[in-house]
Scaffold this motif. Structure first.
Motif, short mmCIF file in Angstrom:
data_model
loop_
_atom_site.label_atom_id
_atom_site.label_comp_id
_atom_site.label_asym_id
_atom_site.label_seq_id
_atom_site.Cartn_x
_atom_site.Cartn_y
_atom_site.Cartn_z
N LYS A 83 28.71 26.50 36.02
CA LYS A 83 27.70 27.45 36.48
C LYS A 83 26.72 26.79 37.45
O LYS A 83 26.35 27.37 38.47
N LEU A 84 26.33 25.56 37.15
CA LEU A 84 25.42 24.84 38.05
C LEU A 84 26.09 24.55 39.40
O LEU A 84 25.48 24.68 40.45
N ALA A 85 27.36 24.17 39.35
CA ALA A 85 28.04 23.73 40.56
C ALA A 85 28.44 24.87 41.47
O ALA A 85 28.30 24.78 42.69
N TYR A 86 28.93 25.98 40.89
CA TYR A 86 29.56 26.99 41.72
C TYR A 86 28.78 28.28 41.83
O TYR A 86 29.02 29.06 42.73
N GLN A 87 27.83 28.53 40.95
CA GLN A 87 26.96 29.69 41.13
C GLN A 87 25.66 29.29 41.81
O GLN A 87 25.15 30.00 42.65
N GLN A 88 25.14 28.13 41.44
CA GLN A 88 23.87 27.68 42.00
C GLN A 88 24.05 26.65 43.10
O GLN A 88 23.08 26.18 43.68
N GLY A 89 25.30 26.25 43.37
CA GLY A 89 25.58 25.33 44.46
C GLY A 89 24.94 23.97 44.28
O GLY A 89 24.52 23.35 45.27
N ASN A 90 24.86 23.48 43.07
CA ASN A 90 24.17 22.22 42.80
C ASN A 90 25.11 21.27 42.07
O ASN A 90 25.05 21.10 40.86
N ALA A 91 26.03 20.66 42.81
CA ALA A 91 27.00 19.74 42.21
C ALA A 91 26.33 18.52 41.57
O ALA A 91 26.75 18.09 40.49
N PRO A 92 25.29 17.91 42.20
CA PRO A 92 24.62 16.78 41.53
C PRO A 92 24.05 17.16 40.17
O PRO A 92 24.15 16.39 39.21
N ALA A 93 23.44 18.35 40.07
CA ALA A 93 22.91 18.79 38.78
C ALA A 93 24.03 19.00 37.77
O ALA A 93 23.88 18.73 36.58
N ALA A 94 25.18 19.47 38.25
CA ALA A 94 26.33 19.67 37.37
C ALA A 94 26.82 18.33 36.82
O ALA A 94 27.13 18.21 35.63
N LEU A 95 26.88 17.32 37.67
CA LEU A 95 27.32 16.01 37.22
C LEU A 95 26.33 15.40 36.22
O LEU A 95 26.72 14.76 35.24
N LYS A 96 25.04 15.62 36.48
CA LYS A 96 24.04 15.12 35.52
C LYS A 96 24.16 15.86 34.19
O LYS A 96 23.99 15.26 33.12
N SER A 97 24.46 17.15 34.25
CA SER A 97 24.67 17.92 33.02
C SER A 97 25.86 17.38 32.25
O SER A 97 25.83 17.26 31.01
N VAL A 98 26.93 17.03 32.96
CA VAL A 98 28.11 16.44 32.32
C VAL A 98 27.73 15.11 31.65
O VAL A 98 28.13 14.83 30.52
N ALA A 99 26.94 14.29 32.36
CA ALA A 99 26.55 12.99 31.81
C ALA A 99 25.72 13.14 30.54
O ALA A 99 25.96 12.44 29.54
N ARG A 100 24.76 14.04 30.57
CA ARG A 100 23.93 14.24 29.38
C ARG A 100 24.73 14.84 28.22
O ARG A 100 24.55 14.45 27.07
#
Length: 481
Positions: A83-100
């Motif tokens: 959802k972060l990566a493809y709806q909000q266009g924020n791949a870095p936030a998506a990766l940080k979400s994966v890390a956490r």
């Protein structure tokens, strides 16, 4: 009307988790008190009972609870980063979400599991499993820890706490066997997300489909239970973010809901009804065996659903879960049914139910049916004339005692699950959050502590290497590429 992925109802996920926890309870009740429910009939010449018929036997015969948990793990672990990566266009936030998420997953599983193991250890020391060790139910005897001296019990506690996460063996709570593969499976999802986060949509979908195919054709142990189900959950989480897919479902809602979904459920439910034993006793199970297990009749090959060399019982159950998950995805009315607040409450307590139900069943449930003391008891050995004496196991008190045991066991399980979530799980969540805050930098960027470790920041207490040095003319603010 076009669908808006960011407004999709995903409460059904929690509802499905609640239904699954209830299925785990009923299948373990049948294992403990009425094992023939796993067969197509009680014997080869009697008519089947109602709960032994196809479809109706699905909740009681087991094998579907853990695959559903694996599917939900794949979906839940993937949904927010996607959802972060493809709806909000924020791949870095998506990766940080994966890390956490990857950091939180081990303590959120391991800490509660350790506490549940310790509680079972205390009951073992106090002799709480004596009746379970002596009852006539082989499954209960196998699940209950043996009565051993205190010193050996201590060693077994530490051994079980470790082996749960190394070889899935926990002698105090054998139901924790699924914890390790679910933990590994979550990291499988995280790796796939990190590797595909920058791909175009069609290639990401291709990766998920190839993973499902790989795990399905792989005949090693539990590949269909975890690998394929995890990949299916990730695929559906991906499609849930895809606006054209959601628009298609909305445009063809009647066809998908009232034709396609019921056909999938009928097909999957029939295949999933494949009995655990004695499939040759009933005509329907013989037909099913011929269709999907041994089409030629000489065991020379299998089928697409059950490849040769695979676990027949887990394959048939996994196929049912695939059909069910697809039906839920394409039929919003089924999602609404699973979004009932009672099912959501059950889903919220599902992990606690999974951890506490086995211990309560092997103690209180067995006490009601067989007695607390485990007496009268005479161990196997030799008779006075020297002839061997076979072991005589404790017999149940009767059907009324079993009914009372089921009622009391179920009630206590959900009361204990409520208390567990209120106190134990909350404490584990706080501990995990504290650890996460200590380990990770600030959400908005690298914090002072992180900069200080690199020698670029002055900590409030005066430690560190001083303030960030002033740049000279011509110097870069970042390392060269």
């Amino acid at each position: 009307m076009s669908a808006r992925p960011n407004q999709r109802n995903i409460k059904w996920v929690e509802g499905l988790r609640g239904v699954t926890s209830a299925l785990v309870i009923v299948t373990h009740i049948s294992r403990a008190f009425d094992y023939p429910l796993f067969w197509p009939s009680d014997n080869d010449h009697d008519a089947p009972r109602l709960l032994q018929l196809p479809y109706l036997r699905l909740p009681w015969q087991g094998r579907i609870g853990v695959p559903i948990f694996a599917f939900l793990t794949g979906f839940v672990c993937a949904y927010k980063p996607l959802k972060l990566a493809y709806q909000q266009g924020n791949a870095p936030a998506a990766l940080k979400s994966v890390a956490r998420s990857a950091f939180r997953r081990p303590p959120r599983l391991i800490l509660p599991a350790l506490i549940a193991t310790f509680i079972s250890f205390v009951l073992s020391v106090l002799g709480g499993y004596k009746a379970a060790n002596r009852c006539d139910s082989f499954w209960v005897r196998f699940d209950a820890p043996d009565d051993i001296p205190f010193g050996e019990n201590i060693k077994r506690l530490f051994g079980s706490a470790l082996s749960t996460w190394t070889n899935t063996e926990n002698q105090y709570d054998r139901h924790q066997w699924a914890m390790r593969p679910l933990l590994i499976g979550a990291f499988q999802v995280y790796i796939v997300l990190a590797a595909t986060i920058g791909m175009r949509f069609k290639y990401r979908i291709l990766v998920h489909v190839l993973l499902i195919t790989y795990w399905w054709m792989n005949v090693n142990a539990l590949t269909e239970t975890f690998g394929a189900m995890l990949a299916l959950g990730t695929l559906i989480a991906e499609l849930a973010q895809h606006r054209p897919t959601q628009n298609f479902i909305s445009s063809h809602q009647r066809l998908l809901t009232f034709v396609v979904a019921p056909l999938l459920l009928l097909l999957g439910g029939f295949v999933g009804s494949y009995p655990a034993e004695h499939e040759d006793w009933m005509g329907w199970s013989r037909i099913l065996h011929h269709w999907i297990v041994d089409p030629v009749g000489d065991r020379s090959r299998g089928s697409v659903i059950v490849p040769k060399g695979s676990d027949v019982y887990r394959r048939t159950s996994a196929f049912f879960i695939m059909c069910t998950a697809t039906s839920l995805f394409i039929a919003p009315v089924l999602q609404q049914l699973l979004s009932h607040r009672l099912l959501i409450w059950l889903g919220h307590h599902s992990f606690a139910v999974y951890l506490v139900h086995g211990t309560i069943l092997r103690t209180v449930g067995i006490w009601i049916v067989y007695g607390i003391t485990g007496e009268p008891w005479e161990p196997a050995g030799k008779n006075e004339d020297g002839s061997p004496r076979e072991q005589v196991w404790l017999k149940p008190k009767g059907r009324p005692a079993k009914m009372i045991a089921i009622l009391v066991f179920t009630t206590l399980t959900y009361i204990a699950a409520w208390a567990w979530m209120k106190y134990v799980d909350t404490a584990c969540a706080r501990a995990t959050q504290w650890l996460e805050n200590k380990v990770f930098d600030d959400e908005d960027g690298e914090g002072k502590a992180g900069l200080a470790e690199k020698g670029y920041a002055q900590l409030p207490n005066g430690n560190g290497n001083g303030a960030v040095p002033r740049l000279h003319e011509g110097e870069r603010t970042q390392p060269p590429p």
